[in-house]
Design a protein around this motif. Structure first.
Motif, mmCIF file in Angstrom:
data_model
loop_
_atom_site.group_PDB
_atom_site.id
_atom_site.type_symbol
_atom_site.label_atom_id
_atom_site.label_comp_id
_atom_site.label_asym_id
_atom_site.label_seq_id
_atom_site.Cartn_x
_atom_site.Cartn_y
_atom_site.Cartn_z
ATOM 1 N N MET A 49 0.842 -1.171 0.000
ATOM 2 C CA MET A 49 0.000 0.000 0.000
ATOM 3 C C MET A 49 0.893 1.242 0.000
ATOM 4 N N THR A 50 0.430 2.285 -0.638
ATOM 5 C CA THR A 50 1.177 3.535 -0.676
ATOM 6 C C THR A 50 0.726 4.448 0.466
ATOM 7 N N ILE A 51 1.453 5.544 0.660
ATOM 8 C CA ILE A 51 1.072 6.520 1.676
ATOM 9 C C ILE A 51 -0.345 7.017 1.406
ATOM 10 N N LYS A 52 -0.633 7.296 0.147
ATOM 11 C CA LYS A 52 -1.963 7.803 -0.219
ATOM 12 C C LYS A 52 -3.046 6.780 0.119
ATOM 13 N N GLU A 53 -2.809 5.532 -0.197
ATOM 14 C CA GLU A 53 -3.797 4.475 0.088
ATOM 15 C C GLU A 53 -4.025 4.309 1.588
ATOM 16 N N GLU B 218 -2.032 12.541 4.356
ATOM 17 C CA GLU B 218 -0.751 11.938 3.979
ATOM 18 C C GLU B 218 0.360 12.468 4.881
ATOM 19 N N ARG C 123 3.054 10.266 7.007
ATOM 20 C CA ARG C 123 4.514 10.495 6.944
ATOM 21 C C ARG C 123 5.082 10.726 8.345
ATOM 22 N N TYR D 4 6.178 -0.180 8.116
ATOM 23 C CA TYR D 4 6.428 0.163 6.716
ATOM 24 C C TYR D 4 7.738 -0.459 6.264
ATOM 25 N N LYS E 127 10.950 0.467 3.389
ATOM 26 C CA LYS E 127 11.507 1.468 2.483
ATOM 27 C C LYS E 127 12.158 0.721 1.326
ATOM 28 N N SER F 124 11.212 4.910 -1.873
ATOM 29 C CA SER F 124 9.758 4.892 -1.730
ATOM 30 C C SER F 124 9.359 4.097 -0.498
ATOM 31 N N ARG G 282 6.435 1.804 1.396
ATOM 32 C CA ARG G 282 5.265 0.954 1.188
ATOM 33 C C ARG G 282 4.853 0.343 2.522
ATOM 34 N N LYS H 267 0.201 -4.957 3.415
ATOM 35 C CA LYS H 267 -1.191 -5.041 3.847
ATOM 36 C C LYS H 267 -1.350 -5.909 5.084
#
Length: 67
Positions: A1-5, A14, A18, A28, A30, A35, A37, A40
């Motif tokens: 999953m991304t930061i936005k998700e 967001e 962060r 998380y 890196k 990036s 991620r 899940k």
């Protein structure tokens, strides 16, 4: 999953996600390019633990006060 998700799922900004990453509050990984991620399965576990922690604290407080 991304930061936005993750932000959308948790209904947080967001920027807050962060901040959680910087403070190592949230699980998380890196990636090589820098990036970030969020696996899940780790997120689901973290959410469950975060949800249950206040319940466990409340149960403990109730037990202590019932003496």
């Amino acid at each position: 999953m991304t930061i936005k998700e993750v932000a959308q799922k948790l209904k947080l900004s967001e920027r807050t996600i962060r901040s959680y990453v910087e403070r190592k509050v949230i699980p998380y990984i890196k990636l090589q390019g820098g990036s970030i991620r969020f696996p899940k399965d780790k997120m689901d576990e973290w959410l469950e633990d975060s949800y249950n922690a206040p319940l466990e604290q409340a149960d403990k407080a109730l037990a202590e006060n019932s003496d």
